[in-house]
Design a protein around this motif. Structure first.
Motif, PDB file in Angstrom:
ATOM      1  N   SER A 510      10.077 -18.363   3.095  1.00  0.00           N
ATOM      2  CA  SER A 510       9.702 -18.620   4.484  1.00  0.00           C
ATOM      3  C   SER A 510       8.302 -19.200   4.572  1.00  0.00           C
ATOM      4  O   SER A 510       8.038 -20.116   5.356  1.00  0.00           O
ATOM      5  N   ALA A 511       7.387 -18.651   3.779  1.00  0.00           N
ATOM      6  CA  ALA A 511       6.015 -19.162   3.772  1.00  0.00           C
ATOM      7  C   ALA A 511       5.988 -20.606   3.261  1.00  0.00           C
ATOM      8  O   ALA A 511       5.256 -21.451   3.786  1.00  0.00           O
ATOM      9  N   GLU A 512       6.807 -20.896   2.253  1.00  0.00           N
ATOM     10  CA  GLU A 512       6.863 -22.244   1.688  1.00  0.00           C
ATOM     11  C   GLU A 512       7.321 -23.245   2.733  1.00  0.00           C
ATOM     12  O   GLU A 512       6.871 -24.397   2.769  1.00  0.00           O
ATOM     13  N   ASP A 513       8.198 -22.822   3.628  1.00  0.00           N
ATOM     14  CA  ASP A 513       8.752 -23.709   4.652  1.00  0.00           C
ATOM     15  C   ASP A 513       8.028 -23.569   5.985  1.00  0.00           C
ATOM     16  O   ASP A 513       8.481 -24.128   6.987  1.00  0.00           O
ATOM     17  N   ASN A 514       6.945 -22.812   6.025  1.00  0.00           N
ATOM     18  CA  ASN A 514       6.228 -22.545   7.274  1.00  0.00           C
ATOM     19  C   ASN A 514       7.199 -22.093   8.358  1.00  0.00           C
ATOM     20  O   ASN A 514       7.133 -22.513   9.511  1.00  0.00           O
ATOM     21  N   PHE A 515       8.127 -21.242   7.961  1.00  0.00           N
ATOM     22  CA  PHE A 515       9.174 -20.806   8.876  1.00  0.00           C
ATOM     23  C   PHE A 515       8.716 -19.612   9.712  1.00  0.00           C
ATOM     24  O   PHE A 515       8.947 -19.559  10.914  1.00  0.00           O
ATOM     25  N   THR A 516       8.097 -18.640   9.081  1.00  0.00           N
ATOM     26  CA  THR A 516       7.582 -17.473   9.800  1.00  0.00           C
ATOM     27  C   THR A 516       6.170 -17.155   9.321  1.00  0.00           C
ATOM     28  O   THR A 516       5.768 -17.527   8.219  1.00  0.00           O
ATOM     29  N   THR A 517       5.427 -16.460  10.179  1.00  0.00           N
ATOM     30  CA  THR A 517       4.089 -15.998   9.837  1.00  0.00           C
ATOM     31  C   THR A 517       3.987 -14.524  10.230  1.00  0.00           C
ATOM     32  O   THR A 517       4.300 -14.167  11.368  1.00  0.00           O
ATOM     33  N   GLN A 530      -1.871 -22.893   6.850  1.00  0.00           N
ATOM     34  CA  GLN A 530      -1.717 -24.337   6.952  1.00  0.00           C
ATOM     35  C   GLN A 530      -0.636 -24.685   7.971  1.00  0.00           C
ATOM     36  O   GLN A 530       0.444 -24.109   7.968  1.00  0.00           O
ATOM     37  N   GLY A 531      -0.908 -25.642   8.848  1.00  0.00           N
ATOM     38  CA  GLY A 531       0.079 -26.090   9.819  1.00  0.00           C
ATOM     39  C   GLY A 531       0.156 -25.183  11.032  1.00  0.00           C
ATOM     40  O   GLY A 531      -0.518 -24.158  11.133  1.00  0.00           O
ATOM     41  N   PHE A 532       0.983 -25.572  11.967  1.00  0.00           N
ATOM     42  CA  PHE A 532       1.179 -24.783  13.181  1.00  0.00           C
ATOM     43  C   PHE A 532       2.004 -23.533  12.886  1.00  0.00           C
ATOM     44  O   PHE A 532       2.877 -23.548  12.028  1.00  0.00           O
ATOM     45  N   ILE A 533       1.726 -22.473  13.629  1.00  0.00           N
ATOM     46  CA  ILE A 533       2.534 -21.258  13.522  1.00  0.00           C
ATOM     47  C   ILE A 533       3.770 -21.442  14.391  1.00  0.00           C
ATOM     48  O   ILE A 533       3.667 -21.715  15.585  1.00  0.00           O
ATOM     49  N   ARG A 534       4.945 -21.283  13.774  1.00  0.00           N
ATOM     50  CA  ARG A 534       6.197 -21.497  14.503  1.00  0.00           C
ATOM     51  C   ARG A 534       6.840 -20.179  14.944  1.00  0.00           C
ATOM     52  O   ARG A 534       7.433 -20.109  16.012  1.00  0.00           O
ATOM     53  N   ARG A 535       6.751 -19.150  14.123  1.00  0.00           N
ATOM     54  CA  ARG A 535       7.307 -17.832  14.473  1.00  0.00           C
ATOM     55  C   ARG A 535       6.319 -16.779  13.983  1.00  0.00           C
ATOM     56  O   ARG A 535       5.910 -16.811  12.828  1.00  0.00           O
ATOM     57  N   LEU A 554      -1.736 -21.245  19.097  1.00  0.00           N
ATOM     58  CA  LEU A 554      -0.484 -20.511  19.260  1.00  0.00           C
ATOM     59  C   LEU A 554       0.501 -21.232  20.185  1.00  0.00           C
ATOM     60  O   LEU A 554       1.524 -20.667  20.554  1.00  0.00           O
ATOM     61  N   SER A 555       0.188 -22.454  20.530  1.00  0.00           N
ATOM     62  CA  SER A 555       1.012 -23.173  21.511  1.00  0.00           C
ATOM     63  C   SER A 555       2.340 -23.657  20.934  1.00  0.00           C
ATOM     64  O   SER A 555       3.179 -24.174  21.673  1.00  0.00           O
ATOM     65  N   HIS A 556       2.545 -23.495  19.615  1.00  0.00           N
ATOM     66  CA  HIS A 556       3.786 -23.950  18.988  1.00  0.00           C
ATOM     67  C   HIS A 556       4.660 -22.783  18.533  1.00  0.00           C
ATOM     68  O   HIS A 556       5.680 -22.998  17.870  1.00  0.00           O
ATOM     69  N   VAL A 557       4.288 -21.560  18.893  1.00  0.00           N
ATOM     70  CA  VAL A 557       5.035 -20.374  18.467  1.00  0.00           C
ATOM     71  C   VAL A 557       6.334 -20.262  19.258  1.00  0.00           C
ATOM     72  O   VAL A 557       6.328 -20.265  20.488  1.00  0.00           O
ATOM     73  N   ARG A 558       7.453 -20.155  18.548  1.00  0.00           N
ATOM     74  CA  ARG A 558       8.768 -20.076  19.184  1.00  0.00           C
ATOM     75  C   ARG A 558       9.269 -18.639  19.300  1.00  0.00           C
ATOM     76  O   ARG A 558      10.053 -18.330  20.194  1.00  0.00           O
ATOM     77  N   THR A 559       8.886 -17.792  18.370  1.00  0.00           N
ATOM     78  CA  THR A 559       9.255 -16.380  18.405  1.00  0.00           C
ATOM     79  C   THR A 559       8.001 -15.539  18.256  1.00  0.00           C
ATOM     80  O   THR A 559       7.185 -15.793  17.359  1.00  0.00           O
ATOM     81  N   LEU A 560       7.859 -14.541  19.116  1.00  0.00           N
ATOM     82  CA  LEU A 560       6.766 -13.573  19.001  1.00  0.00           C
ATOM     83  C   LEU A 560       7.370 -12.177  19.006  1.00  0.00           C
ATOM     84  O   LEU A 560       8.010 -11.768  19.976  1.00  0.00           O
ATOM     85  N   PHE A 577       1.034 -19.159  24.723  1.00  0.00           N
ATOM     86  CA  PHE A 577       2.317 -19.470  24.097  1.00  0.00           C
ATOM     87  C   PHE A 577       3.116 -20.377  25.036  1.00  0.00           C
ATOM     88  O   PHE A 577       3.700 -19.920  26.012  1.00  0.00           O
ATOM     89  N   GLU A 578       3.169 -21.663  24.715  1.00  0.00           N
ATOM     90  CA  GLU A 578       3.777 -22.627  25.634  1.00  0.00           C
ATOM     91  C   GLU A 578       5.263 -22.844  25.393  1.00  0.00           C
ATOM     92  O   GLU A 578       5.988 -23.203  26.325  1.00  0.00           O
ATOM     93  N   VAL A 579       5.728 -22.673  24.149  1.00  0.00           N
ATOM     94  CA  VAL A 579       7.121 -23.050  23.832  1.00  0.00           C
ATOM     95  C   VAL A 579       7.938 -21.849  23.350  1.00  0.00           C
ATOM     96  O   VAL A 579       8.937 -22.001  22.657  1.00  0.00           O
ATOM     97  N   LEU A 580       7.541 -20.670  23.747  1.00  0.00           N
ATOM     98  CA  LEU A 580       8.180 -19.452  23.272  1.00  0.00           C
ATOM     99  C   LEU A 580       9.653 -19.394  23.692  1.00  0.00           C
ATOM    100  O   LEU A 580       9.994 -19.597  24.854  1.00  0.00           O
ATOM    101  N   ARG A 581      10.519 -19.091  22.720  1.00  0.00           N
ATOM    102  CA  ARG A 581      11.943 -18.865  22.992  1.00  0.00           C
ATOM    103  C   ARG A 581      12.293 -17.379  22.976  1.00  0.00           C
ATOM    104  O   ARG A 581      13.177 -16.940  23.702  1.00  0.00           O
ATOM    105  N   VAL A 582      11.629 -16.628  22.099  1.00  0.00           N
ATOM    106  CA  VAL A 582      11.916 -15.203  21.908  1.00  0.00           C
ATOM    107  C   VAL A 582      10.627 -14.411  22.045  1.00  0.00           C
ATOM    108  O   VAL A 582       9.631 -14.713  21.382  1.00  0.00           O
ATOM    109  N   LEU A 583      10.649 -13.384  22.904  1.00  0.00           N
ATOM    110  CA  LEU A 583       9.508 -12.483  23.086  1.00  0.00           C
ATOM    111  C   LEU A 583      10.034 -11.051  23.023  1.00  0.00           C
ATOM    112  O   LEU A 583      10.811 -10.629  23.873  1.00  0.00           O
TER     113      LEU A 583
END
Length: 937
Positions: A510-517, A530-535, A554-560, A577-583
Motif C-alpha cells: 500500500s505504501a509503495e502505491d501511495n494507496f493508504t497512509t 511523498q505525494g498526496f495523501i489519498r486515504r 489533506l485536500s486529496h484524502v478520500r477516506t478518513l 478535506f475537499e474530496v472525502l468519500r468515507v468518514l
C-alpha cells in the motif's frame, strides 16, 4: 515481485464517470463532447498499458515511476471533474451524477462554465502529454517483450528438506493422517483417496504433507512429489512425476518430445497397476487440479494423493469422494510457537535471557503462529546481538525488513504469492484493509459499504454492487487472505481479521502505491511522505502528530478513519478535506468535543459513521450531503432525525434507533435499511408512507409499551397496510419487538414477501400459536424466532415443512409434548427452545437430518421410564452446542452421560439442573471433577 496494482481502483470510477458524461446532455455542447472523448481515450489507453506493466515479474524503476505518475493523474482527473460538477450545482444537487447533468445542461450554456472546464481539461491534457512523452523516453513500449523472469529458488524447498528435529506441532496430525491414509475406505474397495491440506501461506502445509509422505512411503510401489505453482506447466509436471516414478527400479524414459497429452497417457500406463503415493503441492485452481488428476488412474490399488492449496474451494474440488478428506491447517498454538522460536535461538525457553522475554513475546505475537514467520524471524535474530534494544529494532521494523532483508525474502515471497494471484479489483479491496490496526475485527457490512463508497465496485452480470462487494469479501476468505470471524449458522461470515504478517505485506504494498497512509500506529511519519495523501487512518494523535498533519495537504484524502483511541481535539478540521468519500468516527466516544464545521463542504461523501459515539444531534451540514449513501447512527444518542433528511434521496443505509421517523420518509426510495423505530410514536400517515419504500430489505421496529400499542389500533393497521405493500418488494429481514403485546394482527398479512429470509418476534405473548401466514410457500425463510402462547402438533407440522429453514428458536408458554416426524425440517441446523421447561420433543428416524445444534428441556421422570431421550440417536449431525435442560432435582451424572452416549457423535452436552442445584453448563468431565469422579467422556 509483481508491481502493486491497486491503482486499478483509481481508474475504474474515473473511466465510468467519463463514459456517463459522454452519454449526457452536457456533452452535446459545442466542443465539450470532443474534449471529454479525447480525454477518456487517452486515459483508457494508459490504463491498458498500466495493466500490462503490473504483470511484470521484475519491473525496473522507470516502470514504477511511470505507473506512479499515471495513478496520480487518474486521481486528480476524477477530483477535477467532481469539483466542477459540484460548482455547477452550487452544492444543492441531489439524485446522482446522471440526473445532475440533465438538470444543469442549460446552465453550462449560460454560466460560461464551458471555458472553466476547457481550462481544466487543457491542464489535464498537458499532464497526459508529459506522461506519454516520458513513456516514450523510457522506451517502455519495449519493456513487456524484453523482460524475462529471473530464475529464483523455490522458497518452499526448505519445507521439503526440513530436519525432523526442527519441527513442532506436526506429530499429531501427521500420525492421524498416516493412519487414515493406509486404512481402506468405507466401502473397502481399495479405492483411491485424496487428502487436501488447505491454509494460509507459510502455515506449513508442505511440511505436514512431506511428514506424512515420509512416514508411509515405504508401503507404496510408486512415489512422487511435485509442485504446481500459479501458472502450471502441465507437461513439465507430468514429466517430473514420470521421472520420479521411472527412477524407482525402472529405466528412465526419454520424454523430451512428448506433449501434454502424451505425457498424461504414458503416466496413466505407468501407474495403472501400481499402488502410488503422490504429493501435489500448491494447487491454485480447480481447473489445474482436474487436468492433473486425470493422469492418476483410479486403479483400485489403495493409491493415495495429498494436495496442498491456499484456496478453500480448490481444496473441496480435490475431495469429491466420500472417503476423501479436507484438512484446514491452523496456526501453531502459543505453546508450539514458543517451543519453535526458543528452540532455534537458545535450545529451549529456559535458556532465554530474562531481559529478552518481553520483547520475544511481542515478536511471537506478531508471528501469529505462522511457522514460516517464526523460523524466518528467529533466523534474523540469530545474527543479531542478544541485546534487548537490537531485538526491539527488529520487532519495530518487521514490515520494512520483509522487503529489504535477505533472510526474510523467502517469507515475503511466500506471503506475496497469494496477493499476486488476486485479480486487480480484489487487490484494491485487500489493500484497503491496511487502514485498520493489528488484530482489528473488521465488520463485513461496514467494509463492503466503504468499498462501494470508494468506487472500487462495479455491477456485474446482473448483480448489484452490494452483492459483488460481498462476493469479493468471501473470495478473500476463500483464498486465505483474511481470516473469518464469527461464522453464523447459515455459513455467513460477519467479520474478518488480517493476520499480522499479511498485514505487514499489504501495508508495504500500500505504501509503495501511495494507496493508504497510517499515522499514529507506529508505521508512518508524515515528515517524509511523498505525494498526496489519498486515504488516511489516524490510529493515535497527539500534539506533535497534529502539528505534522497541519503542514500537509489533506485536500486529496478520500477516506478518513479515526480510531477510538484518538484525542478528538487534535484532529484536523473537516473543511480541510475537499474530496472525502468515507468518514468513519466509529467508537470515538468524545466526539461531542469535535467541531463539525465544514461538514457541508464534503460534497462527495458517501459513507458517514458516528456508530458508538456520544453525539445527540446531527450536524446541520449533513443535510447538504447529496451523495450520501450510508449514515450509521447505531448506539449514539441521536433519537430524532431532522426533517430535511428526507432530501437525501441517495441514502441506502440509515442505521440506528429513532423514536420518530420524519414526514416524507416514503420519498427516500433507495433506502434498503431503515433505523429501528417505535410504532406507537409515529403518525399514521408516516406508517402508511413506509409502503412506498420499495427498495427496503431490512425492517426493525418496536410496537411500544403495552398501553399505547393496545389503545392505538390504527397505528397497527397503518403499519400492516405498508407491510402488505412491501409484499412484492425485496424485504428480507423483519424484526419486531412486542413487549407483552400480541402480533396476531399480522394474520391478514398478504401478499407475503417471497424474499423474506428472517423473521424475529421474541417477546412474550407475540402469537397465540404458529401464525397463519407462515406456510411452506415461504421458500426463502431461513431464520425464525417467535414466542407462542401454545405450540400444537399442527403448528409443528407447518414449521417442519419450511424447505429452507436453517435456524428455529421457539418460546412456547404452555406445555407441549410432540414428535418431529420423518421428512420434517430437511435443512434445519439449529433448534432452540428458549426459556422454557414445557416443551418435550422426540425425533423419529429421518427427521431433521442436518441438525447440529439443539437446546431443549428434558423430563427426568419420563427418562426413568422411557430412556434418557427418545430419538436423539437419530440426529446423526448433532455435534455442538447441545444443551439439555433437566426439570428435576433428581438428575444425576449418569443421566447426563446417557445424553452423549445415545448419539453416535457423542456431542458435547451442557446441562441446566434443578432449582436447588445452581450449577449450570459445563462438560461432563467438569461435572465429574466437581463430584469427585474420574470418569472419562
Amino acid at each position: 515481485m509483481e508491481v502493486v496494482s491497486a491503482s486499478h481502483g483509481a481508474f475504474v470510477p474515473l473511466l465510468g464517470k467519463l463514459t456517463t458524461l459522454l452519454a449526457d446532455e452536457c456533452a452535446r455542447l459545442k466542443g465539450v463532447r470532443r474534449e471529454i472523448r479525447s480525454l477518456r481515450s487517452e486515459l483508457a489507453s494508459m490504463h491498458a498499458a498500466f495493466k500490462e506493466y503490473t504483470k511484470l515479474e521484475d519491473p525496473n524503476d522507470q516502470v514504477k515511476t511511470w505507473i506512479s505518475l499515471v495513478r496520480e493523474l487518474a486521481y486528480d482527473t476524477e477530483d477535477v471533474f467532481d469539483k466542477f460538477i459540484h460548482q455547477l450545482g452550487s452544492g444543492s444537487h441531489h439524485g446522482g451524477f446522471k440526473e445532475f447533468f440533465r438538470k444543469t445542461a442549460r446552465r453550462l450554456k449560460t454560466l460560461g462554465s464551458r471555458r472553466g472546464i476547457a481550462a481544466q481539461i487543457d491542464d489535464l491534457k498537458d499532464r497526459i502529454k508529459q506522461v506519454k512523452e516520458l513513456k516514450d523516453s523510457y522506451k517502455l513500449n519495449d519493456v513487456s517483450s524484453s523482460t524475462t523472469g529471473v530464475a529464483t529458488v523455490d522458497p518452499r524447498l526448505h519445507a521439503v528438506f526440513a530436519e525432523e528435529a526442527h519441527l513442532v506441532g506436526v506429530d499429531v496430525p501427521r500420525d492421524d493422517f498416516a493412519k487414515w491414509m493406509v486404512e481402506e475406505g468405507n466401502n473397502s474397495s481399495k479405492a483411491r483417496k485424496v487428502l487436501s491440506i488447505v491454509g494460509f501461506g507459510g502455515l506449513g502445509k508442505t511440511t505436514l504433507a512431506n511428514e506424512v509422505y515420509r512416514k508411509i512411503q515405504g508401503m507404496f510401489d510408486c512415489k512422487a512429489f511435485v509442485s504446481v505453482s500459479q501458472k502450471p506447466d502441465i507437461k513439465k509436471i507430468m514429466k517430473d512425476v514420470i521421472s520420479q516414478v521411472s527412477c524407482q527400479g525402472r529405466p528412465a524414459k526419454d520424454t523430451s518430445d512428448w506433449d501434454e497429452m502424451k505425457s498424461i497417457s504414458e503416466l496413466r500406463v505407468l501407474l495403472q497397476n501400481k499402488r502410488y503415493l503422490i504429493i501435489i503441492g500448491d494447487v491454485w485452481s480447480a481447473q489445474a487440479w482436474q487436468t492433473i488428476k486425470s493422469a492418476f488412474p483410479e486403479n483400485k490399488c489403495s493409491s493415495r494423493i495429498i494436495a496442498t492449496t491456499r484456496i478453500i474451494d480448490v481444496a473441496k474440488s480435490c475431495c469429491p469422494g466420500v472417503d476423501d478428506r479436507v484438512y484446514e491447517l491452523k496456526p501453531l498454538s502459543d505453546l508450539h510457537s514458543r517451543r519453535l522460536f526458543f528452540k532455534r535461538l537458545f535450545g529451549s525457553e529456559e535458556h532465554c535471557p530474562v531481559m529478552l522475554k518481553e520483547v520475544s513475546n511481542k515478536i511471537l505475537k506478531k508471528c501469529g503462529g505462522l511457522p514460516l514467520a517464526i523460523i524466518s524471524i528467529s533466523g534474523l535474530l540469530a545474527n543479531r546481538p542478544a541485546i534487548k534494544e537490537e531485538w526491539e529494532k527488529v520487532k519495530r521494523s518487521i514490515g520494512s525488513a520483509l522487503e529489504k532483508t535477505k533472510s526474510l525474502e523467502g517469507m515475503s515471497s511466500i506471503l506475496s504469492l497469494s496477493y499476486n494471484d488476486l485479480a486487480p479489483p480484489l487487490k484494491t479491496c485487500l489493500l484497503y484493509l491496511s487502514l485498520f490496526p493489528e488484530d482489528h475485527v473488521i465488520d463485513r457490512d461496514r467494509l463492503v459499504r466503504r468499498w462501494i463508497a470508494e468506487g472500487f465496485i462495479s455491477e456485474e452480470r446482473g448483480q448489484s454492487k452490494q452483492e459483488v462487494a460481498e462476493n469479493y469479501f468471501y473470495e478473500l476468505i476463500n483464498k486465505s487472505m483474511v481470516q473469518p470471524v464469527d461464522i453464523e449458522y447459515d455459513g455467513k461470515v460477519r467479520a474478518c481479521r488480517v493476520h499480522d504478517m499479511m498485514l505487514e505485506i499489504i501495508i508495504s504494498k500500500s505504501a509503495e502505491d501511495n494507496f493508504t497512509t497510517v499515522v499514529g500506529g507506529g508505521q508512518t511519519s508524515l515528515k517524509n511522505h511523498q505525494g498526496f495523501i489519498r486515504r488516511l487512518s489516524i490510529q493515535h494523535i497527539d500534539k506533535d502528530l497534529a502539528f505534522e498533519l497541519g503542514n500537509v495537504d489533506l485536500s486529496h484524502v478520500r477516506t478518513l478513519i479515526v480510531m477510538p483511541s484518538c484525542c478528538i481535539t487534535h484532529l484536523p478540521s473537516l473543511d480541510r478535506f475537499e474530496v472525502l468519500r468515507v468518514l468513519d468516527f466509529e467508537g470515538c466516544e468524545d466526539l461531542r468535543d469535535y467541531d463539525m464545521k465544514g461538514m457541508e463542504k464534503l460534497f462527495q461523501l458517501k459513507y458517514l459513521s458516528f456508530r458508538g459515539t456520544r453525539i445527540s444531534k446531527l450536524p446541520s451540514g449533513i443535510l447538504m450531503l447529496g451523495n450520501l449513501e450510508t449514515l450509521d447512527l447505531e448506539t449514539t444518542y441521536v433519537e430524532e432525525l431532522p426533517a430535511g433528511i428526507t432530501r437525501l434521496t441517495t441514502l441506502r443505509h440509515l442505521i440506528g434507533f429513532v423514536e420518530k421517523l420524519p414526514n416524507g420518509i416514503g420519498g427516500m426510495r433507495k433506502l434498503q435499511l431503515l433505523p429501528k423505530f417505535t410504532i406507537s410514536s409515529q403518525e399514521t400517515n408516516v406508517l402508511e408512507d413506509l409502503g412506498n419504500l420499495t427498495s427496503l430489505e431490512e425492517l426493525h421496529l418496536d410496537l411500544g409499551d403495552d398501553v399505547s400499542c393496545e389503545d392505538k389500533i390504527c397505528e397497527k393497521v397503518a403499519f400492516l397496510s405498508s407491510l402488505c405493500k412491501l409484499g412484492t418488494c425485496k424485504l428480507r429481514y423483519l424484526d419486531i419487538d412486542a413487549y407483552c403485546s400480541s402480533l396476531d394482527f399480522l394474520d391478514s398479512w398478504s401478499p407475503l414477501p417471497s424474499s423474506l429470509q428472517s423473521f424475529w418476534a421474541v417477546n412474550r405473548d407475540s402469537f397465540t400459536n404458529v401464525p397463519k401466514w407462515i406456510t411452506p410457500a415461504l421458500t426463502n425463510l431461513v431464520d425464525l424466532y417467535i414466542c407462542l402462547n401454545e405450540l400444537t402438533e399442527d403448528g409443528l407440522l407447518t414449521l417442519g415443512q419450511l424447505p429452507s429453514l436453517l435456524r428455529l428458536e421457539l418460546w412456547p408458554l404452555k406445555k407441549f409434548v410432540g414428535t418431529v416426524q420423518a421428512t420434517f425440517f430437511p435443512n434445519l441446523k439449529v433448534l432452540n427452545f428458549t426459556e422454557t421447561e414445557r416443551a418435550y420433543v422426540s425425533f423419529v428416524k429421518g427427521s431433521a437430518p442436518k441438525l447440529d445444534e439443539l437446546s431443549m428441556p428434558f423430563s427426568v421422570s419420563a427418562a426413568k421410564v422411557n430412556g434418557f431421550y427418545s430419538g436423539i440417536e437419530h440426529l446423526h449431525c448433532l455435534k455442538r452446542g447441545t444443551h439439555i435442560q433437566l426439570d428435576s432435582e433428581e438428575a444425576t451424572l449418569s443421566d447426563s452421560k446417557a445424553a452423549a452416549a445415545a448419539n453416535p457423535n457423542h456431542p458435547e452436552v451442557t446441562f441446566s439442573e434443578g432449582e436447588n442445584n445452581k450449577e449450570t453448563g459445563g462438560s461432563d468431565e467438569e461435572k465429574s471433577k466437581k463430584e469427585g469422579a474420574a470418569d472419562e467422556d
